[in-house]
Motif scaffolding. Structure first.
Motif, mmCIF file in Angstrom:
data_model
loop_
_atom_site.group_PDB
_atom_site.id
_atom_site.type_symbol
_atom_site.label_atom_id
_atom_site.label_comp_id
_atom_site.label_asym_id
_atom_site.label_seq_id
_atom_site.Cartn_x
_atom_site.Cartn_y
_atom_site.Cartn_z
ATOM 1 N N THR A 135 26.886 -1.969 -23.374
ATOM 2 C CA THR A 135 25.810 -1.013 -23.168
ATOM 3 C C THR A 135 26.398 0.389 -23.268
ATOM 4 N N ALA A 136 25.532 1.395 -23.320
ATOM 5 C CA ALA A 136 26.006 2.783 -23.382
ATOM 6 C C ALA A 136 26.817 3.117 -22.137
ATOM 7 N N ALA A 137 26.387 2.616 -20.976
ATOM 8 C CA ALA A 137 27.110 2.883 -19.725
ATOM 9 C C ALA A 137 28.488 2.215 -19.748
ATOM 10 N N GLU A 138 28.571 1.004 -20.280
ATOM 11 C CA GLU A 138 29.869 0.308 -20.373
ATOM 12 C C GLU A 138 30.800 1.019 -21.355
ATOM 13 N N ALA A 139 30.252 1.485 -22.453
ATOM 14 C CA ALA A 139 31.068 2.205 -23.440
ATOM 15 C C ALA A 139 31.592 3.510 -22.845
ATOM 16 N N ARG A 140 30.745 4.212 -22.093
ATOM 17 C CA ARG A 140 31.160 5.453 -21.429
ATOM 18 C C ARG A 140 32.226 5.158 -20.367
ATOM 19 N N ASP A 141 32.029 4.091 -19.609
ATOM 20 C CA ASP A 141 32.990 3.692 -18.580
ATOM 21 C C ASP A 141 34.354 3.391 -19.212
ATOM 22 N N LEU A 142 34.346 2.668 -20.330
ATOM 23 C CA LEU A 142 35.597 2.352 -21.029
ATOM 24 C C LEU A 142 36.232 3.626 -21.583
ATOM 25 N N ALA A 143 35.432 4.539 -22.111
ATOM 26 C CA ALA A 143 35.974 5.795 -22.642
ATOM 27 C C ALA A 143 36.655 6.598 -21.526
ATOM 28 N N HIS A 144 36.029 6.651 -20.347
ATOM 29 C CA HIS A 144 36.638 7.349 -19.208
ATOM 30 C C HIS A 144 37.922 6.648 -18.770
ATOM 31 N N PHE A 145 37.883 5.330 -18.735
ATOM 32 C CA PHE A 145 39.067 4.558 -18.334
ATOM 33 C C PHE A 145 40.217 4.786 -19.313
ATOM 34 N N GLY A 159 42.614 -2.363 -22.721
ATOM 35 C CA GLY A 159 41.970 -1.490 -21.743
ATOM 36 C C GLY A 159 40.667 -2.069 -21.233
ATOM 37 N N ASP A 160 39.897 -2.659 -22.127
ATOM 38 C CA ASP A 160 38.641 -3.297 -21.736
ATOM 39 C C ASP A 160 38.912 -4.449 -20.769
ATOM 40 N N ALA A 161 39.952 -5.226 -21.032
ATOM 41 C CA ALA A 161 40.301 -6.340 -20.138
ATOM 42 C C ALA A 161 40.716 -5.818 -18.765
ATOM 43 N N TYR A 162 41.537 -4.763 -18.729
ATOM 44 C CA TYR A 162 41.955 -4.184 -17.448
ATOM 45 C C TYR A 162 40.756 -3.634 -16.681
ATOM 46 N N LEU A 163 39.895 -2.918 -17.392
ATOM 47 C CA LEU A 163 38.723 -2.318 -16.752
ATOM 48 C C LEU A 163 37.786 -3.393 -16.202
#
Length: 181
Positions: A47-57, A75-79
């Motif tokens: 989702t847009a929120a998940e993509a933003r969360d990953l970008a911040h991470f 990074g996605d796995a860690y997040l």
């Protein structure tokens, strides 16, 4: 050439033994591969929120580790692993807030995080330490034990410029004889 009755193993047995050792001697988490990244074949797109969360991470991870070009799949796995635990997820949100990673003036270095007091808060310090441990080891703590997100992509190998991940080719024959750049 092997003599009859000799204790010397055949070339085929030596190679088979080496293959067996290589297969079982890999990092402890290799038997537990991480789940496919969201958006890959067979999983729903983020989702847009998940993509933003990953970008911040990923941005915060780059500041913490000092390395750019981090692997988004790892990074996605860690997040996702952090987000799966309510207390760690809350600490990560606090770390995002304190760091200002989503602000108009995001940090660009560890010194910026220190000035913002990120490391003075125990929960934020623990979250930052876990992010560093995940990236440098290439593993994270899964529900049933350690999980390897990346072996050769672990930042420990990039930090130790004099070596490479075992079982990784370093270059053409004889590359080790030349001084590193």
């Amino acid at each position: 050439m092997q003599r009859s009755g000799s204790a010397m193993p055949s070339r085929k047995r030596v190679l088979a033994g080496l293959a067996a050792v290589a297969a079982t001697g890999l990092p402890y988490g290799c038997a537990s591969p991480f789940r496919a990244r969201r958006g890959s074949t067979g999983s729903p797109p983020p989702t847009a929120a998940e993509a933003r969360d990953l970008a911040h991470f990923m941005a915060l991870s780059a500041v913490l580790t000092g390395f750019g070009g981090l692997d988004a799949t790892a990074g996605d796995a860690y997040l996702r692993n952090v987000r799966a635990d309510a207390a760690r997820s809350k600490a990560l949100d606090a770390l995002f807030e304190q760091s200002g990673i989503a602000s108009q003036n995001p940090p660009s270095a560890i010194a910026d995080l220190r000035r913002r007091g990120v490391f003075a808060e125990p929960a934020s310090l623990a979250a930052a330490s876990q992010i560093l441990a995940d990236w440098f080891s290439g593993t994270y703590a899964g529900p049933s034990g350690p999980v390897t997100a990346t072996w050769s992509g672990a930042l420990a190998w990039r930090a130790c410029t004099f070596t490479k991940a075992p079982a990784s080719c370093g270059g053409a024959m004889g590359y080790w004889a030349k001084p590193s750049a």
